[in-house]
Enzyme design. Structure first.
Site, PDB file in Angstrom:
ATOM      1  N   ASN A   1      24.546 -55.341  40.133  1.00  0.00           N
ATOM      2  CA  ASN A   1      24.129 -55.300  38.734  1.00  0.00           C
ATOM      3  C   ASN A   1      23.572 -56.637  38.231  1.00  0.00           C
ATOM      4  O   ASN A   1      22.703 -56.646  37.370  1.00  0.00           O
ATOM      5  CB  ASN A   1      25.331 -54.875  37.874  1.00  0.00           C
ATOM      6  CG  ASN A   1      25.114 -55.187  36.406  1.00  0.00           C
ATOM      7  OD1 ASN A   1      24.420 -54.460  35.696  1.00  0.00           O
ATOM      8  ND2 ASN A   1      25.683 -56.294  35.940  1.00  0.00           N
TER       9      ASN A   1
ATOM     10  N   SER B   1      15.463 -51.078  37.197  1.00  0.00           N
ATOM     11  CA  SER B   1      14.929 -51.052  35.833  1.00  0.00           C
ATOM     12  C   SER B   1      13.780 -50.067  35.849  1.00  0.00           C
ATOM     13  O   SER B   1      13.252 -49.749  36.924  1.00  0.00           O
ATOM     14  CB  SER B   1      14.401 -52.445  35.477  1.00  0.00           C
ATOM     15  OG  SER B   1      13.581 -52.400  34.321  1.00  0.00           O
TER      16      SER B   1
ATOM     17  N   TYR C   1       9.557 -60.149  37.533  1.00  0.00           N
ATOM     18  CA  TYR C   1      10.639 -59.174  37.303  1.00  0.00           C
ATOM     19  C   TYR C   1      10.262 -57.813  37.893  1.00  0.00           C
ATOM     20  O   TYR C   1      11.057 -57.179  38.589  1.00  0.00           O
ATOM     21  CB  TYR C   1      10.918 -59.075  35.802  1.00  0.00           C
ATOM     22  CG  TYR C   1      12.110 -58.220  35.425  1.00  0.00           C
ATOM     23  CD1 TYR C   1      13.413 -58.609  35.734  1.00  0.00           C
ATOM     24  CD2 TYR C   1      11.941 -57.022  34.731  1.00  0.00           C
ATOM     25  CE1 TYR C   1      14.510 -57.822  35.370  1.00  0.00           C
ATOM     26  CE2 TYR C   1      13.028 -56.234  34.360  1.00  0.00           C
ATOM     27  CZ  TYR C   1      14.313 -56.639  34.682  1.00  0.00           C
ATOM     28  OH  TYR C   1      15.391 -55.861  34.323  1.00  0.00           O
TER      29      TYR C   1
ATOM     30  N   LYS D   1      12.235 -55.891  40.886  1.00  0.00           N
ATOM     31  CA  LYS D   1      12.842 -54.562  40.686  1.00  0.00           C
ATOM     32  C   LYS D   1      12.154 -53.510  41.561  1.00  0.00           C
ATOM     33  O   LYS D   1      12.812 -52.581  42.044  1.00  0.00           O
ATOM     34  CB  LYS D   1      12.808 -54.175  39.210  1.00  0.00           C
ATOM     35  CG  LYS D   1      13.667 -55.081  38.315  1.00  0.00           C
ATOM     36  CD  LYS D   1      15.139 -55.094  38.717  1.00  0.00           C
ATOM     37  CE  LYS D   1      16.018 -55.809  37.701  1.00  0.00           C
ATOM     38  NZ  LYS D   1      17.436 -55.859  38.107  1.00  0.00           N
TER      39      LYS D   1
END
Ligand code: NAD
Length: 252
Positions: free
Chosen positions: A83, A135, A148, A152
């Site tokens: 996480n 995400s 990012y 992801k």
């Protein structure tokens, strides 16, 4: 969900989505190891849940290796929830090597290294669950988030590939892909919008909320519910999925 007798490791479990997941898995009967960088925060959650707190900075590979040894001393992990993550946004020109490396290291490489270290014992036991907090940026592109989105997407790609490798072992691996969730991460994004645009907090928040057709942020316990559901024995056929929990923001 029944997780009696299971040992779960939740990274970034001291706050936000990770804390909600730790609480939920403990509520469903698991013993939970909470790891993160903030000693006081993880200790508080572990004490509340009767679990174990182990501090580690997951961008430090030696520290991650030490964490794995400490985790193994506690027991065999049945449920791994990757996480911990960071989100930063910048234009292409301002995405420097340090930002790229920081995000890829925590959001993609550290989860891979924990999976490589802890999954073989699950395979040996014939049962395990890996849930990767990706995400909706793991299945779609957004502005100013190249690093990012890349990290992801890497997490989702790794999940899909390992699902093939693990298909006949009793271990499932899935990615959970939230839209905006009401945590410090979303609050930091609101603050960034305020700083860049001069908007007030309500308007900055409305800009994020308007990305969801439901016009609301996801709550951490909703994500925790999905994670717990994936850990249940009856979810054994849900494997290699990137499960969106974003109010319909990305419709595929
Ligand atoms: P958060 O910022 O509230 O919490 C992140 C957690 O990761 C914290 O416990 C922090 O201590 C930990 N962490 C950060 N750097 C670390 C490091 N170097 N080593 C170990 N732990 C570290 O974020 P959150 O909103 O709870 O996000 C949790 C996960 O969900 C992240 O992977 C994030 O990318 C993902 N996610 C969040 C949202 C959102 O809107 N909040 C949306 C989609 C996906």
């Amino acid at each position: 969900m029944n997780l009696e007798g299971k040992l779960a490791l939740v990274t970034g479990g001291g706050r936000g989505i990770g804390a909600a997941i730790a609480r939920r898995l403990a509520g469903d009967g698991a013993r939970v190891i909470v790891t993160g960088r903030d000693e006081a925060a993880i200790a508080a959650i572990a004490t509340e849940l009767g679990g174990v707190a182990l501090r580690a900075d997951l961008t430090d590979r030696a520290a991650t290796d030490r964490l794995v040894a400490q985790v193994r001393a506690v027991g065999r992990v049945d449920v791994l929830v990757n996480n911990a993550g960071i989100a930063e946004s910048a234009s292409l020109e301002r995405t420097d090597d340090a930002m790229w490396d920081r995000i890829l290291e925590l959001d993609a490489t550290a989860p891979f290294r924990l999976i490589r270290a802890l999954v073989p014992a699950m395979v040996e036991a014939g049962w395990g669950r890996v849930v990767n907090l990706a995400s909706n940026a793991g299945v779609s592109g957004y502005g100013y988030t190249a690093a990012y989105c890349a990290a992801k997407h890497a997490m989702v790609g790794m999940t899909r590939a390992l699902a093939i490798d693990l298909a006949r072992t009793g271990v499932t691996i899935n990615a959970v892909c939230p839209g905006w969730v009401e945590t410090d991460m979303a609050r930091a994004a609101v603050a960034r919008i305020q700083a860049k645009t001069g908007r007030n907090e309500d308007d900055a928040r409305a800009a994020l909320v308007s990305m969801s057709p439901q016009r609301r942020m996801v709550q951490p316990d909703e994500v925790a519910h999905l994670v717990a559901m994936l850990c249940d024995d009856r979810a054994r056929s849900i494997h290699g999925q990137a499960m969106l929990i974003d109010g319909g923001q990305v419709l595929k």
